[in-house]
Design an enzyme around this catalytic site. Structure first.
Site, PDB file in Angstrom:
ATOM      1  N   ASP A  77       0.864  -1.178   0.000  1.00  0.00           N
ATOM      2  CA  ASP A  77       0.000   0.000   0.000  1.00  0.00           C
ATOM      3  C   ASP A  77       0.900   1.228   0.000  1.00  0.00           C
ATOM      4  O   ASP A  77       1.615   1.489   0.980  1.00  0.00           O
ATOM      5  CB  ASP A  77      -0.913   0.011   1.231  1.00  0.00           C
ATOM      6  CG  ASP A  77      -1.800   1.249   1.272  1.00  0.00           C
ATOM      7  OD1 ASP A  77      -2.694   1.359   0.420  1.00  0.00           O
ATOM      8  OD2 ASP A  77      -1.578   2.105   2.154  1.00  0.00           O
ATOM      9  N   GLU A  97      -1.275  -1.328  -5.860  1.00  0.00           N
ATOM     10  CA  GLU A  97      -2.400  -0.586  -6.412  1.00  0.00           C
ATOM     11  C   GLU A  97      -1.988   0.202  -7.637  1.00  0.00           C
ATOM     12  O   GLU A  97      -0.876   0.748  -7.700  1.00  0.00           O
ATOM     13  CB  GLU A  97      -2.972   0.363  -5.358  1.00  0.00           C
ATOM     14  CG  GLU A  97      -3.819  -0.310  -4.304  1.00  0.00           C
ATOM     15  CD  GLU A  97      -4.448   0.694  -3.368  1.00  0.00           C
ATOM     16  OE1 GLU A  97      -5.690   0.782  -3.305  1.00  0.00           O
ATOM     17  OE2 GLU A  97      -3.688   1.397  -2.683  1.00  0.00           O
ATOM     18  N   CYS A 136     -12.771  -4.747   5.535  1.00  0.00           N
ATOM     19  CA  CYS A 136     -12.114  -5.405   6.671  1.00  0.00           C
ATOM     20  C   CYS A 136     -11.355  -6.622   6.154  1.00  0.00           C
ATOM     21  O   CYS A 136     -11.935  -7.511   5.513  1.00  0.00           O
ATOM     22  CB  CYS A 136     -13.140  -5.800   7.724  1.00  0.00           C
ATOM     23  SG  CYS A 136     -12.455  -6.764   9.102  1.00  0.00           S
ATOM     24  N   CYS A 140     -13.771  -2.490  12.902  1.00  0.00           N
ATOM     25  CA  CYS A 140     -14.805  -3.099  12.065  1.00  0.00           C
ATOM     26  C   CYS A 140     -16.093  -3.246  12.877  1.00  0.00           C
ATOM     27  O   CYS A 140     -16.082  -3.789  13.992  1.00  0.00           O
ATOM     28  CB  CYS A 140     -14.321  -4.445  11.547  1.00  0.00           C
ATOM     29  SG  CYS A 140     -15.534  -5.325  10.529  1.00  0.00           S
ATOM     30  N   CYS A 151     -16.995  -7.445  12.979  1.00  0.00           N
ATOM     31  CA  CYS A 151     -16.238  -8.400  13.796  1.00  0.00           C
ATOM     32  C   CYS A 151     -15.477  -7.752  14.937  1.00  0.00           C
ATOM     33  O   CYS A 151     -14.901  -8.449  15.775  1.00  0.00           O
ATOM     34  CB  CYS A 151     -15.275  -9.203  12.917  1.00  0.00           C
ATOM     35  SG  CYS A 151     -13.995  -8.194  12.123  1.00  0.00           S
ATOM     36  N   ASP A 167      -3.452   1.645   6.798  1.00  0.00           N
ATOM     37  CA  ASP A 167      -2.533   1.269   5.722  1.00  0.00           C
ATOM     38  C   ASP A 167      -2.222  -0.224   5.738  1.00  0.00           C
ATOM     39  O   ASP A 167      -2.141  -0.861   4.681  1.00  0.00           O
ATOM     40  CB  ASP A 167      -1.242   2.083   5.830  1.00  0.00           C
ATOM     41  CG  ASP A 167      -1.482   3.576   5.685  1.00  0.00           C
ATOM     42  OD1 ASP A 167      -2.437   3.950   4.969  1.00  0.00           O
ATOM     43  OD2 ASP A 167      -0.732   4.371   6.281  1.00  0.00           O
TER      44      ASP A 167
END
Length: 407
Positions: free
Chosen positions: A196, A280, A332, A351, A354, A361
């Site tokens: 990332d 990405e 998530c 999240c 969960c 990141d």
């Protein structure tokens, strides 16, 4: 695969004059070729072929008083300048027809002696060589001192001599690498990683490793501003202004060199340690139009991803680019629930499904790795990107110089 190996040159004063003469002759031939084709277009006539231009602009021009000085440089330099003009027109027409990927390419323009980059190219038939003492022997220029930072892996097929904006000289060799030697250098591994890219940290890996952003431009801003202010005070056309311009160019070159070295070291480490890499496909041009433009350009994401791409192709690794619209920061990585968009100032989130606490990141890097694995499974493993050729068609001539060219 064809790669370019660049080495610093240190020509003597007489050799600098000879190189300046060669740069000028190549520039004149290129401009004459562009002018001849523009005149033909204005007259409604077909474009003259490369053979006709070579006969008219080189062979016949040397016999005229106005262009007799073209004979002072190697004929190969002039022929390669014509090839550059031919390639520029091919790229322009291919871009007009939509056959060329990337941004639209404009029509070839005239070169100037004030351009920041000057270059000439010698192919194998120019009979250039590397002497026993390690100097680069160029026709009608002489044996130029070279700073060999590493050994050439094979015999080069051509060499391009470049003078940059900072007044430095480089020799760029085109070399065909050996796949067997590359495989032995970096044996296979079973590790995979997702990356990332960001600004606070240059890269966050899916294993939790965070690589800080060096911010070379930000750290050199004070020095660059001072040099730029000194340049703006100098009178145009004066020698002091030329010295100040060179000082600014050297400061920028130092920043660019440091960034390039950082990209090479990190990309080589990632390629060595991992068999598959996911990253990405960021919209750098779009981000460069925001208030983060300076930081985006300072990071140099595109250059880094390009290095990963050609090194993965060279060493048999798999590089997968994830679409820029993939919600890696919203999903998530533990349960796969999409939790919605979040502003940039939110660096950690929990999240709602969960209850897992995520570093923004690190979670995105995990999702990049997962998405890359799905892409490889869907398309069929192993996935290898295409070979990356050398730029500017430097391998126009096959064969080798008469002497060994290993440093």
């Amino acid at each position: 695969m064809q790669l370019r190996y660049a080495f610093r040159l240190y020509p003597e004063p007489g050799q600098r004059l000879a190189l300046a003469r060669a740069f000028g002759c190549a520039r004149v031939v290129f401009n004459d070729a562009v002018r001849a084709r523009e005149d033909a277009r204005g007259a409604g006539e077909p474009f003259p072929t490369a053979g006709v231009l070579s006969q008219k602009l080189i062979t016949q021009a040397k016999q005229t008083p106005e262009r007799s000085w073209l004979g002072e440089v190697s004929a190969v330099v002039l022929q390669q300048s014509l090839r550059d003009a031919e390639a520029a027109y091919k790229n322009f027409f291919a871009s007009l027809k939509g056959e060329r990927k990337g941004a639209k390419t404009g029509a070839p323009r005239f070169k100037s002696r004030k351009d920041s980059r000057q270059s000439i190219r010698f192919t194998a038939n120019a009979r250039w060589s590397i002497t026993g003492s390690g100097r680069l022997n160029l026709p009608k220029i002489g044996a130029v001192k070279v700073k060999w930072s590493r050994t050439l892996p094979a015999r080069p097929s051509s060499v391009t001599v470049v003078k940059d904006a900072a007044g430095r000289y480089f020799a760029s060799f085109v070399v065909d690498t050996d796949p067997g030697a590359d495989a032995a250098r970096m044996p296979g591994t079973d590790q995979t990683v997702g990356i990332d890219l960001g600004l606070t940290h240059f890269a966050v890996l899916s294993d939790g490793t965070k690589i800080d952003s060096p911010r070379f431009l930000r750290r050199a801003e004070k020095k660059l501003k001072k040099a730029q202010r000194e340049l703006s005070r100098k009178q145009k056309g004066s020698k002091n202004r030329a010295k100040a311009r060179l000082k600014v160019a050297r400061a920028h070159a130092k920043v660019a060199d440091a960034r390039r070295d950082f990209h090479h070291r990190l990309s080589t480490q990632l390629i060595r340690d991992n068999q598959a890499i996911g990253v990405e496909d960021l919209a750098v041009q779009g981000l460069a139009r925001t208030r983060l433009a300076r930081s985006v350009h300072d990071a140099g994401w595109s250059a880094f991803v390009n290095m990963l791409e050609y090194k993965a192709a060279r060493y048999g690794r798999t590089l997968v680019k994830i679409g820029r619209f993939e919600p890696t920061s919203q999903t998530c990585s533990a349960c796969g629930i999409k939790d919605g968009p979040k502003p940039l100032n939110v660096r950690e989130w929990t999240c709602t499904a969960c209850g897992t606490v995520h570093d923004r990141d690190h979670n995105a890097a995990k999702n990049v790795k997962t998405a890359a694995g799905r892409a490889v499974t869907a398309c069929g493993a192993p996935v290898r990107p295409g070979l990356v050729p050398a730029q500017r068609e430097e391998t126009g001539s096959h064969g080798f110089p008469p002497e060994p060219c290993a440093a």
